[in-house]
Motif scaffolding. Structure first.
Motif, PDB file in Angstrom:
ATOM      1  N   GLY A  78      -2.220   3.103  -7.581  1.00 36.19           N
ATOM      2  CA  GLY A  78      -2.793   3.217  -6.326  1.00 36.19           C
ATOM      3  C   GLY A  78      -4.329   3.256  -6.277  1.00 36.19           C
ATOM      4  N   LEU A 109      -5.173   0.361  -3.977  1.00 31.46           N
ATOM      5  CA  LEU A 109      -5.409   0.709  -2.484  1.00 31.46           C
ATOM      6  C   LEU A 109      -6.649   0.437  -1.802  1.00 31.46           C
ATOM      7  CD1 LEU A 109      -3.660   4.317  -2.242  1.00 31.46           C
ATOM      8  CD2 LEU A 109      -2.847   2.135  -1.407  1.00 31.46           C
ATOM      9  N   ALA A 147       2.121   1.694  -3.272  1.00 30.36           N
ATOM     10  CA  ALA A 147       1.297   2.183  -4.514  1.00 30.36           C
ATOM     11  C   ALA A 147       0.707   3.767  -4.124  1.00 30.36           C
ATOM     12  CB  ALA A 147       0.034   1.243  -4.502  1.00 30.36           C
ATOM     13  N   TRP A 148       0.841   4.044  -2.997  1.00 29.45           N
ATOM     14  CA  TRP A 148       0.506   5.362  -2.493  1.00 29.45           C
ATOM     15  C   TRP A 148       1.093   6.401  -3.684  1.00 29.45           C
ATOM     16  CZ3 TRP A 148      -3.293   6.841   0.802  1.00 29.45           C
ATOM     17  CH2 TRP A 148      -3.500   8.270   0.916  1.00 29.45           C
ATOM     18  N   ALA A 193      -6.640  -2.191   1.255  1.00 22.95           N
ATOM     19  CA  ALA A 193      -7.199  -1.912   2.369  1.00 22.95           C
ATOM     20  C   ALA A 193      -8.176  -2.807   2.925  1.00 22.95           C
ATOM     21  CB  ALA A 193      -8.061  -0.608   2.232  1.00 22.95           C
ATOM     22  N   ALA A 206       0.803  -1.263  -0.231  1.00 25.24           N
ATOM     23  CA  ALA A 206       0.042  -0.153   0.204  1.00 25.24           C
ATOM     24  C   ALA A 206       0.947   1.263   0.097  1.00 25.24           C
ATOM     25  CB  ALA A 206      -1.045   0.185   1.227  1.00 25.24           C
ATOM     26  N   ARG A 207       1.940   1.249   0.675  1.00 25.46           N
ATOM     27  CA  ARG A 207       2.716   2.577   0.856  1.00 25.46           C
ATOM     28  C   ARG A 207       3.358   2.640  -0.503  1.00 25.46           C
ATOM     29  NH1 ARG A 207       4.662   6.405   0.581  1.00 25.46           N
ATOM     30  NH2 ARG A 207       6.302   7.213   1.871  1.00 25.46           N
TER      31      ARG A 207
END
Length: 225
Positions: free
Chosen positions: A119, A123, A113-114, A127, A110-111
């Motif tokens: 993302g 994301l 793809a942010w 999540a 996730a980090r």
């Protein structure tokens, strides 16, 4: 007068079990509690990830105490906690270590793809997987508290299915855990000394209801080996 005496006794028994369970839970989670008071979570998250599995037997033991209290056994809290800790230590730590590995991988993804175009698609999926992993881990710990010898593969399969099928109960448990985390961040002494056991009892009762069909002997739940 007898009914009033029984009510007062029940109230004091509940307070006693809650306070003793809080103390035992803090002792069982002492490595993580120490980190929480001495480090910054944002910078020390690898230590949190490595330490969390060590606290899993204490949480399972607390769930076992709550199960005994629900069944009317308000005595022998220390004995019940200790016996449950020994019985669940290995499966609980293995279960939580696997869960923490999955959470770390998902969080790193996730980090990464942010802030990128991918993302927007990745994301929400990541999540959802993180929330599902947390919910499954919680249900698994409740299952291990009840069935310490249950095969972890079957525990995982059952808990994932029930976490999704009874999503409303899963959401309620996660909200209570979030409330406990907020209290812990704002008032650690109150959270560890007073709030932990009552709020975890709500989580345990909710999770136990979710798992009721799987844990009943008449069903095809994970069996002891």
């Amino acid at each position: 007068m007898r009914s009033r005496h029984n009510t007062i006794t029940a109230v004091f028994d509940g307070i006693y079990v809650a306070l003793v369970t809080n103390v035992l839970l803090v002792l069982g989670c002492l490595p993580l509690v120490t980190l929480a008071f001495t480090t910054e979570a944002a910078r020390s998250w690898p230590l949190y990830a490595l330490t969390t599995p060590l606290c899993a037997p204490g949480l399972c033991a607390a769930f076992t105490v709550m199960s005994a209290y629900s069944a009317g056994d308000t005595g022998g809290v220390l004995r019940t906690f200790g016996r449950a800790w020994r019985a669940t230590a290995r499966p609980a730590m293995l279960w939580t270590a696997a869960a923490m590995t999955a959470l770390v991988v998902l969080a790193v993804d996730a980090r990464a793809a942010w802030g990128h175009r991918v993302g927007a698609l990745a994301l929400p999926v990541l999540a959802t997987l993180i929330v599902l992993t947390v919910a499954t881990t919680l249900l698994g710990l409740v299952t291990i508290a009840e069935r310490p010898r249950a095969p972890l593969r079957e525990v995982a399969r059952t808990c994932v299915y029930l976490a999704v099928r009874r999503w409303y109960l899963t959401a309620a448990s996660l909200l209570v855990l979030a409330l406990l985390a907020q209290i812990l961040a704002a008032r650690p002494a109150i959270a560890l000394g007073l709030a932990a056991a009552p709020l975890l009892y709500v989580v345990w009762a909710n999770s136990r209801f979710t798992l009721r069909a799987a844990l009943e002997p008449s069903t095809t739940a994970p069996q002891s080996t």
